[in-house]
Design an enzyme around this catalytic site. Structure first.
Site, mmCIF file in Angstrom:
data_model
loop_
_atom_site.group_PDB
_atom_site.id
_atom_site.type_symbol
_atom_site.label_atom_id
_atom_site.label_comp_id
_atom_site.label_asym_id
_atom_site.label_seq_id
_atom_site.Cartn_x
_atom_site.Cartn_y
_atom_site.Cartn_z
ATOM 1 C CG ASP A 99 -2.030 -1.043 1.108
ATOM 2 O OD1 ASP A 99 -2.415 -1.397 -0.017
ATOM 3 O OD2 ASP A 99 -2.469 -1.525 2.167
ATOM 4 C CE LYS B 288 -0.351 -6.401 -8.547
ATOM 5 N NZ LYS B 288 0.298 -5.464 -7.628
ATOM 6 C CG ASP C 125 -3.220 -3.278 -8.166
ATOM 7 O OD1 ASP C 125 -4.078 -2.743 -7.437
ATOM 8 O OD2 ASP C 125 -2.242 -3.893 -7.711
#
Length: 239
Positions: A13, A38, A57
């Site tokens: 994060d 990713k 994401d």
């Protein structure tokens, strides 16, 4: 053949996706053919039909960069190899969901992308020592197998000196080259400026750019941050 860079964080994060999107946005708007990648996503979300897991994401980067409008061949399958439901370490999520992660499958997909695009921005999962396959295969192993240099994403605030320097030293121990550090969540505090200077002094690496802390993010103020990125410094990451 294109060029790639691997985005890692000093912690979870910390803003890897935010930075990955920024790099993709700047390159895309500058006329380059770029794709985010990713390899493994934990904490997948259901698509609009409620049937398939997709990587949040990648969805964020698509929405911010609008790259799907310019490069219609892109889809979630090519940009994300493994999407896991549980929002835990990839190795644990894979075990819970009885999924066997194959490094060869990830490497094969990366090779396809690097042959099709000018730039591939690879986003890792968590920090550099996150296990991908139990205790056998880690994020740093994947970086070495992909033969990529890295960009570190670090926070601006208290604690970042220790986290960032330790990450840099670990990379050195694995003979992985770091091209620089991107600072995220900057609030303009005097100690944050000192943190950045201290990190540069200790590591000998440059702060590539700095993202402000956006308390109430909207697409407009996010895009403003991305537009202010230095294209020259972004391109240098891949050289």
């Amino acid at each position: 053949m294109g060029k790639g860079i691997f985005i890692i964080g000093t912690d979870t994060d910390v803003g890897k996706t935010f930075v990955t999107a920024g790099i993709a946005y700047k390159l895309n708007e500058s006329g380059y053919k770029v794709v985010p990648f990713k390899p493994i996503q934990s904490g997948g979300i259901l698509d609009e039909h409620g049937t398939n897991l997709i990587a949040p994401d990648i969805r964020y980067i698509e929405n911010i960069c609008s790259i799907e409008n310019k490069q219609t061949s892109q889809n979630h399958t090519m940009m994300n190899v493994y999407c896991l439901k549980e929002e835990v370490s990839p190795h644990l999520a894979a075990n819970i969901e009885n999924i066997k992660i194959s490094k060869d499958k990830i490497i094969s997909q990366y090779k396809k992308l690097i042959n099709e695009y000018d730039y591939v921005v690879v986003e890792g999962a968590g920090g550099i020592v996150v296990p991908l396959v139990d205790n056998d295969y880690f994020v740093y192993d994947l970086i070495k197998d992909l033969d990529l240099d890295v960009l570190i994403v670090a926070r601006a605030g208290v604690g970042t000196i220790n986290h960032t320097v330790l990450t840099v030293e670990f990379l050195k121990s694995k003979n992985i080259k770091c091209k620089g550090i991107m600072i995220n969540k900057y609030n303009g505090k005097f100690y944050e400026d000192d943190n950045m200077q201290t990190i540069e002094n200790i590591t000998g690496l440059s702060i590539v750019d700095v993202f402000s802390n956006i308390e109430k993010p909207t697409r407009d103020n996010i895009i403003k941050e991305y537009k202010d990125l230095s294209l020259e410094r972004i391109l240098n990451l891949f050289n």
